[in-house]
Design a protein around this motif. Structure first.
Motif, PDB file in Angstrom:
ATOM      1  N   ILE A  31      35.578  23.031  14.376  1.00 15.13           N
ATOM      2  CA  ILE A  31      35.450  21.734  15.044  1.00 15.13           C
ATOM      3  C   ILE A  31      36.486  21.528  16.136  1.00 15.13           C
ATOM      4  O   ILE A  31      36.359  20.641  16.946  1.00 15.13           O
ATOM      5  CB  ILE A  31      35.505  20.538  14.060  1.00 15.13           C
ATOM      6  CG1 ILE A  31      36.892  20.339  13.455  1.00 15.13           C
ATOM      7  CG2 ILE A  31      34.462  20.684  12.971  1.00 15.13           C
ATOM      8  CD1 ILE A  31      37.001  19.020  12.718  1.00 15.13           C
ATOM      9  N   PHE A  87      28.502  17.743  12.699  1.00 13.81           N
ATOM     10  CA  PHE A  87      29.335  16.831  13.494  1.00 13.81           C
ATOM     11  C   PHE A  87      30.496  16.301  12.655  1.00 13.81           C
ATOM     12  O   PHE A  87      30.692  15.108  12.529  1.00 13.81           O
ATOM     13  CB  PHE A  87      28.461  15.689  14.033  1.00 13.81           C
ATOM     14  CG  PHE A  87      29.171  14.741  14.960  1.00 13.81           C
ATOM     15  CD1 PHE A  87      30.240  15.142  15.748  1.00 13.81           C
ATOM     16  CD2 PHE A  87      28.761  13.408  15.069  1.00 13.81           C
ATOM     17  CE1 PHE A  87      30.877  14.264  16.603  1.00 13.81           C
ATOM     18  CE2 PHE A  87      29.395  12.527  15.922  1.00 13.81           C
ATOM     19  CZ  PHE A  87      30.451  12.956  16.685  1.00 13.81           C
ATOM     20  N   ARG A 145      33.534  16.778  13.364  1.00 19.02           N
ATOM     21  CA  ARG A 145      34.680  16.393  14.187  1.00 19.02           C
ATOM     22  C   ARG A 145      34.670  14.893  14.448  1.00 19.02           C
ATOM     23  O   ARG A 145      35.599  14.354  15.006  1.00 19.02           O
ATOM     24  CB  ARG A 145      34.695  17.168  15.510  1.00 19.02           C
ATOM     25  CG  ARG A 145      33.666  16.713  16.507  1.00 19.02           C
ATOM     26  CD  ARG A 145      33.846  17.381  17.842  1.00 19.02           C
ATOM     27  NE  ARG A 145      33.457  18.782  17.779  1.00 19.02           N
ATOM     28  CZ  ARG A 145      33.458  19.585  18.839  1.00 19.02           C
ATOM     29  NH1 ARG A 145      33.865  19.151  19.999  1.00 19.02           N
ATOM     30  NH2 ARG A 145      33.063  20.830  18.724  1.00 19.02           N
ATOM     31  N   ARG A 146      33.613  14.218  14.044  1.00 13.97           N
ATOM     32  CA  ARG A 146      33.597  12.766  14.209  1.00 13.97           C
ATOM     33  C   ARG A 146      34.792  12.178  13.466  1.00 13.97           C
ATOM     34  O   ARG A 146      35.232  12.721  12.448  1.00 13.97           O
ATOM     35  CB  ARG A 146      32.280  12.186  13.706  1.00 13.97           C
ATOM     36  CG  ARG A 146      32.104  12.255  12.214  1.00 13.97           C
ATOM     37  CD  ARG A 146      30.758  11.687  11.762  1.00 13.97           C
ATOM     38  NE  ARG A 146      29.735  12.712  11.600  1.00 13.97           N
ATOM     39  CZ  ARG A 146      28.435  12.458  11.495  1.00 13.97           C
ATOM     40  NH1 ARG A 146      27.996  11.237  11.582  1.00 13.97           N
ATOM     41  NH2 ARG A 146      27.570  13.424  11.352  1.00 13.97           N
TER      42      ARG A 146
END
Lengths: 1047, 559
Positions: A931, A965, A967-968
């Motif tokens: 990420i 996702f 890395r949100r």
């Protein structure tokens, strides 16, 4: 100013000598112990003749019969002795003063007795501060002042130090920087450039009733620093030497060469496509060679890695780089060595005083090649003229600093362990090859940078004249200067480091200088009329800042000798540039202090400030304040009923201060600029204005204008309104002492240049007065001085402070500035800096969970499950909420001080209660393969990530791409940053005077100390140092030895 | 005492000086200074043509090529700029991806400059200079809106007459799909009417550039879409306009380059085929040169960095020709390109770098397998069109950029737009010669494609369509031929995906591409095109928020 110069010679003529005196000798000792008091001032009141006691406490002075001799020494009650006929020898014993309440503290443009203060003012124990080896004395304030938090890192210069007094008072960083007033000269420059040993006292003004006299720049609080001046009769030489060694406290554990291979293989296996090999280093289809070769098998549970084999060289054709297992942290680290030496000569007479000091500091950081060096000199002088009615003088310091920066911590984290530091010949640099990531060899970065440094010259000081016009009425004028000259040369050397190379050497030279002039004039009248005590001050101040800077860059040097690589020696001049900045302030102020019968205190302040940065409509701001105090201890009902009460004072203050510092420029203008080339495109989108319309492909281009700011004529001061109620107390002859303060601080019209909707295009920025912010908090200080037996004195003090912070107004223009969903779910009512994100709800551990959960792009086994907060069965941006509150529950400091004969033991603890911190920077690289900084080396925690065979892990399964996702911003990256550190422990020994005198010294002491020896932190915290959770320069552990000698 | 009082007075007077707080900004210009010289705003608007970046590329390579199956993303691996990988497989394409927001913003920066220039030009007294500059600015504005339109479909349209404080009140749905096209067309129409046939400064568009761009706009407009991006009708009025407009350009002094290569080399910039191009430059007084930074990632690792934008196997296969010299519409992808066995279209060697072949026609620098960064992931091909010869790069940080112009419209495009319009109008017999012009030029473009020993690089075999002889030229066949020809001619130039969406075939084409290509590239295994969603990007979440919810998201996006 010129007028003043005419006056001085006239006044210098006043000199006088009188006769009929005789010699009187004497000895001054401490009452009780009988130890001689060295350096006490002895003054004949009538003639103002003075001297100081020597190493044996002895003195000689001329006086007549009937005259009065006053003996004074800091920390003792003064003694007065009348000379009687025939007496030629007197012995005086001084009693230790019971209280420091008569101590005089410097507040805004004035001095007040500590006991008369009505604002929230903290007086810092400078002696305690100096026990901690910091270049920047502000760093050492961490934990000392309730309500004041210091953010810093461990860089050798200490330049990266930020102070927050009573929480954030502005959304703007610049609006939160307290004003430093050094000998009356206001500055926001770095304290690390100055010699900490010059400091005599530090006062922290926290509330508006104390700070509003500084008006326009005081919203974030004021720190008043006074440097040393010699006392009348003092003649002292002091010298200090100090040596520290510094070490990493703890280090991030990174994958080694094998671990890295394991992680990358596991990521591919988890994605259902285990790789046989990784990182092609020879792609020739007939002759392929890989760095990593994996021997794996499939079993019932999935895939199993049996063995990793690595080639002998990572460049198998050239054979210059042997496959390594480099620990890059080790390679960039060293034991830091920090040494500082200073000497000071102080001499005071009734005609004036002089202080001269020199300091030399050299600090090698714990990252190789990093270094900070400082040489500073100070001369503080004053001359008393007109029988002491006029004093003229100056405080002046010249400082040169030089720093080699180079924090390659993040680079060391990312560099691959298979890369060797050097090529096999030992001379060339190792570097990435084939399919490896393109990160630089961190050791090369440091080595090639070690000749690059800045030199900074800072001149700071003021010249003043202070005249007593009639008794009690004083006129003071002061011209202050804060000048900085910054030069820097960066040599970029040609290099080859694996496939990374640059054959163009280059030099960039920068110069900038900044001149700040402050002219202050005040008229002060003090008068006591019976029980009434007045102190009135009125003044004006102008401030002018002029900055100018330029740089040049050139390329193509025949030699990389540092003596050669100057701009002019290059074959290609690439670029030059420069600019200037000017700002001005104009201020008027007045303050009225009134005391009745030592019981009732009142003061009122007015300040009127104009600034050049604002629009015509609102150029001036008006900042009033008042405060009240009640010294209950002087009331009979206290005196009579509560004998143990030695001090009790109730204070209340209200006031306003302003801020304009966020505006760097001119808010009131629509501004355009030319931007020929558009800047370095390496990491940003160029925004140039020149274009090759002719199509020639080279040569001078036509250039145009771009909009960079929209105007706002109405923009005005950001205003902070603060009220404070406080109680100071002392019981049992002040052996138990403390204070309690409650404050409410509200900032309105916060200055901000908010982000804006994309369709506006470039230059859409404009300064606006927008949201409001409120802080309220409690600060508590408690100390106890006592004795164990007759020999051990101790002093224990602690402070604790807590505040809450919330946004109380949020106009539409800035609704997107603070996070949230841009409409109803916004920061209103929450802390500034609150984080908005997803709630990580553990990992998917069974296929059933995956199937039954809400629709979520990329969900799967071992992946993070996010909470469907709005319950619509879909995980999307609507499922975010407020997940981080940056305001700590509380912050505290705890100091222990023990004295036994000549020994002194100090321990200082400092800590912060529960606080949410965002650990994305580090955790995204210790817990995830893909990420952040993909392809780089990662933390060792990855080896414990979730797999079907390791189902208990809370670390998400490794995966090649971040399809889920992750890395949100989510609660996965929010951790508790509570900590307590043992900041300092010191054992000192002061030699008996009998021993000291053998080397002709008046005092001699040695000490050994340790800093940051241990840290307690939250169990759930996964990083290294909650105080510095990112990749800032690590805060080291230090061991220090020192020597102090006075003559 | 007196002296002291006068000191006080002087100090008070000095600080009271009326203008003490009047400080002028340094090194900046005021609005009045700028208004006096709108030509400078015009120049700045042109400058935007070169203000792109590798993650916000004007060439649109991630959007036009990677999304079309012509190119792999490339780089180190999937995770290297993984947003572009998500585009490649049409998964996890989210509205909060910063690259999309950046792209959106940069378009409006460019539009803002054009509108600022127009707003100030409008205030000038009428003159030929004024009208011409207005026309140039409207051309640029049309260009930027066109790009935005094909990326996001529904966009807020703002011209120079809208005051800044009204901007955020304009929805991206204020105008319909067709009304937006009409706005764009109006700008090109104005430009066409007011620009001279030739400009002394070649960087400025002329009448033919505007005419060509208008033709392009009308062609896109002709394919009418519903709200879910289905092509519902092909408007013949628009198609007829395309033919008329194209003819005006084809009748000008522009023409095809004798050699295809001339469009993609530094020393033959601004040639006869280049109708409008971005002018890049070096040694121009700027620090780094006004380089083509949008395509910088396409430089192979063997030259420096970073080996993105790699031709796909499918694309390379498309250049194979049969014994008749024609493309193999249906079975080109049945077997992978084998240079020893296959004959190929020379445009393969102009477009795709093949191991062992000269790099950009330089027989002294052979492109080698070792120039590839991760051949296991992305194969052994590299893109040639945006690249230059080895000595022509300029290193900026870790990147290797070049100053070669980037053509936005070339004559070949106009030929094929006309051919496309004719075919859809049922006049496909008139299209055959246009397509054959392109093929003939391709056939003749072999002079530079030689090995060190003088032999041709590959076995070239290209022929024209000869209805009744080597083909049966029906409308369907002609359509297939046209679409294939566009792919070969404009491969890796950033336009392919937008062609597929215009034709309404993106879903079928791409899903069949994935079916074949995932066997060759493991990382494509999850690739699937979702119809009625993936034709356009999501409107950036950031912009929806700044519009306080006024902007409407494109259909189908989860987030």
């Amino acid at each position: 100013m010129r007028r003043l110069l005419f006056i001085i010679p006239l006044l210098l003529a006043v000199l006088g000598v009188s006769a009929q005196e005789r010699r009187i000798t004497g000895k001054v000792t401490e009452k009780g112990s009988g130890v001689p008091v060295i350096g006490a001032s002895v003054v004949v009141q009538e003639t103002k003749k003075s001297t100081a006691t020597d190493a044996n406490g002895a003195f000689t002075i001329s006086a007549e019969n009937g005259q009065t001799i006053k003996v004074a020494y800091l920390g003792f009650e003064s003694a007065i002795y009348k000379v009687s006929a025939g007496q030629s020898t007197i012995n005086i014993s001084l009693k230790e003063s019971a209280s420091n309440l008569n101590e005089v503290v410097v507040t805004g443009y004035q001095q007040e007795r500590k006991k008369d203060l009505t604002g929230a003012v903290s007086v810092v124990e400078v002696a305690e501060l100096k026990k901690v080896p910091n270049n920047n004395p502000i760093q050492a304030l961490q934990g000392r002042v309730p309500g004041m938090v210091v953010y810093t890192d461990g860089s050798p210069s200490g330049s990266n130090t930020n102070v927050l007094i009573r929480g954030l008072s502005s959304i703007n960083g610049a609006g939160n920087v307290p004003l430093l007033v050094i000998d009356g000269v206001p500055t926001k420059g770095g304290m690390h450039e100055l010699n900490p040993n010059d400091i005599e006292s530090i006062q922290v003004l926290k509330d508006a009733s104390a700070t509003s006299i500084y008006g326009s720049r005081a919203s974030a609080g004021v720190i008043i620093i006074t440097t040393k001046r010699a006392k009348n009769g003092e003649f002292q030489i002091t010298a200090n030497a100090r040596n520290s060694y510094s070490f990493y406290q703890t280090r991030l554990k990174m994958l080694d060469a094998e671990g890295y291979g394991r992680a990358v293989w596991q990521a591919s296996a988890n994605d259902g496509a285990p790789i046989d090999s990784y990182m092609t280093i020879n792609p020739d289809p007939a002759n392929k060679v890989y760095v990593y070769n994996f021997d794996w098998a499939q079993n019932g549970n999935g895939y199993v890695l049996n063995k990793i084999s690595l080639p002998q060289y990572i460049d198998p054709i050239q054979k210059t780089m042997r496959t390594a297992n480099t620990d890059w942290f080790n390679e960039i680290s060293q034991v830091g060595k920090y040494q500082t030496y200073d000497v000071m000569v102080a001499r005071g007479t009734d005609k004036g005083s002089t202080v001269f000091s020199l300091d030399y500091t050299d600090n090698d950081g714990i990252v190789k090649t990093t270094n900070f060096r400082r040489i500073s000199a100070r001369v503080n002088t004053d001359y008393k003229l007109l029988n002491g009615r006029l004093s003229v003088g100056e405080n002046f310091t010249a400082n040169t600093t030089r720093e080699i920066e180079g924090n390659t911590l993040n680079a060391a984290l990312q560099a691959l362990p298979i890369i060797p530091v050097h090529t096999v010949d030992g001379a060339g640099w190792g570097g990435p090859w084939g399919g490896m990531n393109d990160r630089q060899n961190p050791v090369r970065l440091l080595e090639d940078n070690k000749q690059n440094h800045y030199n900074y010259l800072r001149l700071l000081g003021n010249a003043f004249a202070d005249l007593e016009i009639i008794k009690g009425l004083r006129l003071r004028t002061s011209l202050g200067l804060d000048y900085g000259n910054y030069t820097r040369r960066d040599m970029q050397l040609a290099y080859v480091s694996g496939y990374l190379n640059n054959s163009d050497n280059q030099v960039t030279m920068n110069n900038s200088n900044s001149t700040k002039l402050i002219w202050t004039n005040t008229l002060n009248y003090k008068r006591t009329l019976g029980k009434h005590n007045f102190d009135v001050i009125a003044g004006s101040e102008i401030f002018k800042q002029n900055d100018i800077n330029f740089f040049g860059r050139s390329q193509g040097f025949a030699s990389e000798d540092p003596n050669y690589m100057y701009l002019g020696a290059a074959t290609v001049l690439k670029e030059n540039g420069g600019g200037a900045y000017e700002t001005r302030l104009e201020s008027y102020f007045g303050k009225f202090n009134y005391i009745y019968n030592d019981k009732y205190l009142a003061s009122a302040t007015l300040r009127y400030d104009g600034s050049s940065v604002f629009g015509k409509n609102n150029q001036f701001g008006f900042f009033p304040a008042f405060s009240l105090g009640w010294r209950l201890v002087n009331e009979n009902f206290i005196k009579d009923n509560f004998e143990f009460v030695s001090n009790l004072k109730l204070r209340y203050g209200w006031g306003q201060t302003g801020s304009q510092d966020p505006i760097q420029g001119y808010a009131n203008r629509t501004l355009y600029q030319t931007n020929y080339g558009g800047g370095d495109p390496t990491w940003r989108v160029p925004d140039g204005t020149a274009y090759d319309l002719s199509g020639k492909g080279s040569g001078a281009l036509l250039s145009g204008y771009q909009l960079i700011q929209r105007s706002n004529d109405d923009v005005k001061w950001e205003t902070t309104t603060q009220s404070n109620i406080g109680l100071d107390f002392g019981f049992l002859r002040d052996n138990l002492y403390g204070s309690l303060d409650y404050f409410v601080k509200k900032t309105t019209d916060m200055l901000i240049k908010p982000g804006y909707i994309g369709v506006i295009g470039e230059g859409g920025y404009r300064w606006l007065n927008t949201s409001s912010l409120e802080n309220n908090g409690l600060e508590f200080l408690l100390g106890y001085k006592g004795k164990i037996g007759s020999q051990v004195n101790f002093d224990i003090s602690g402070n604790i402070a807590s505040y809450r912070n919330k946004i109380t107004k949020l106009p539409q223009e800035v609704i997107n500035t603070y996070g949230g969903n841009g409409s109803t779910d916004n920061i209103l009512g929450r802390s500034i800096g609150s984080g908005y994100g997803y709630v990580a709800d553990g990992l998917f551990t069974t296929q059933d969970e995956v199937l039954k959960s809400a629709e979520q792009n990329g969900k799967g086994l071992g992946r993070i499950r996010y909470k469907d907060l709005n319950g619509d069965g879909r995980i999307n941006e609507k499922d975010q909420t407020w997940i981080l509150n940056p305001t700590p529950d509380f912050a505290y400091g705890l100091n222990f001080n023990f004295d036994y004969k000549g020994f002194n033991l100090t321990m200082f603890f400092q800590g912060v209660g529960n606080q949410d911190i965002n650990v994305y920077d580090v955790k995204s690289q210790t817990d995830f393969w893909s990420i952040n900084e993909t392809g780089s080396n990662k933390g060792v925690r990855l080896l414990d990530a979730w797999t079907p065979a390791n189902p208990g892990s809370s670390i998400p399964a490794l995966t090649v791409t971040d399809g889920n996702f992750e890395r949100r911003f989510s609660t996965y990256f929010v951790e508790n940053g509570a900590y307590m550190k043992l900041r300092n422990v010191q054992l000192g020994y002061t030699f008996p005077k009998s021993i000291a005198s053998k080397i002709k010294a008046s005092n001699l002491s040695v000490y050994v100390s340790g800093q940051n020896l241990f840290t307690l932190k939250s169990k759930s915290f996964t990083g290294i140092d909650p105080e510095a959770a990112g990749f800032g320069y690590p805060i080291p552990t230090m061991v220090t030895t020192g020597l102090k000698v006075g003559f | 005492m007196k002296k002291i009082l006068s000191l006080l007075i002087i100090s008070a007077l000095y600080s009271c000086k009326q203008d003490f707080l009047e400080v002028s900004p340094k090194g900046n210009l005021s609005e009045a200074q700028v208004q006096a010289d709108p030509e400078k705003l015009v120049t700045a608007a042109y400058s935007s043509l070169g203000n792109d970046h590798y993650d916000i590329p004007w060439s649109l390579w991630p959007y036009g090529d990677v999304r079309s199956g012509d190119a792999y993303k490339g780089g180190r691996d999937e995770a290297d700029i993984q947003e572009f990988y998500f585009l490649e497989i049409f998964k996890n394409v989210r509205s909060d991806i910063g690259n999309f927001d950046g792209q959106w913003f940069q378009y409006y920066v460019a539009l803002g400059r054009a509108n600022a220039a127009l707003g100030n030009l409008n205030k000038l007294p009428d003159s030929q200079f004024k009208t011409q500059r207005q026309a140039e600015m409207r051309f640029l504005r049309g260009h930027w809106y066109f790009q935005l339109k094909i990326m996001f479909k529904y966009i807020p349209y703002i011209d120079e007459n809208v005051p800044t404080n009204e901007y955020e009140k304009i929805s991206n749905r204020a105008l319909s799909n067709d009304e937006l096209w009409e706005k764009i067309a109006q700008d090109f129409q104005f430009a066409k009417e007011n620009l001279p046939p030739a400009q002394t400064e070649i960087g400025r568009p002329n009448k033919f550039a505007a005419t060509a761009y208008l033709a392009k706009t009308r062609l896109y407009q002709a394919y009418e879409q519903d709200d879910k991006h289905n092509v519902t009708n092909i408007n013949t009025t628009r198609l007829n306009e395309v033919v008329t407009l194209a003819d005006q350009v084809l009748g000008s002094s522009y023409g095809l380059e004798s050699d295809f290569a001339n469009n993609f080399m530094l020393n033959t910039e601004n040639g006869i085929e280049s109708i409008f191009a971005v002018q890049h430059s070096k040694d121009d007084g700027s620090s780094f040169g006004r380089l083509n930074f949008g395509d910088v990632l396409g430089t192979p690792q063997g030259i420096g960095c970073c080996d993105f934008h790699k031709p796909s196997q499918n694309l390379a296969n498309a250049f194979k020709t049969g014994t008749d010299g024609l493309p193999q519409f249906n079975d080109y992808n049945a077997a992978d390109l084998d240079l020893a066995a296959n004959t190929v279209d020379p445009r393969l060697n102009h477009t795709v770098a093949l191991p062992g072949h000269p790099w950009k026609y330089d027989v002294n620098n052979l492109y080698q397998a070792s120039w590839n960064r991760t051949p296991d992931v992305y194969g052994l091909y590299a893109s040639l069109k945006e690249n230059v010869q080895k000595g022509q790069y300029i290193q900026v940080g870790p990147f290797y950029a070049n100053a070669k112009n980037k053509i936005i419209i070339r004559y070949a495009d106009v030929l094929l737009w006309k051919a496309e319009a004719l075919i859809e109008l049922g006049r496909h017999n008139e299209a055959v010669s246009l397509i054959n012009d392109i093929r003939t030029r391709a056939k003749n473009s072999i002079n530079l494609l030689k090995l060190g020993n003088g032999n041709p690089e590959s076995n070239f075999n290209v022929d024209t369509y000869k209805p009744g002889i080597n083909c049966n030229w029906t409308q369907d066949f002609a359509r297939q031929a046209l679409r294939f020809e566009r792919r070969l001619e404009f491969a890796m130039e950033g336009s392919r995906f937008f062609d597929l969406v215009r034709w309404g075939i993106a879903d079928t084409y791409l899903n069949s591409y994935f079916a074949g290509e995932k066997g060759k590239r493991k990382y494509l295994k999850d690739g699937v095109f979702t119809k009625n969603r993936d034709e356009y990007l999501p409107i950036p979440l950031n912009q929806i928020r700044f519009s306080h919810g006024l902007y409407v998201q494109n259909p189908g996006y989860l987030q």
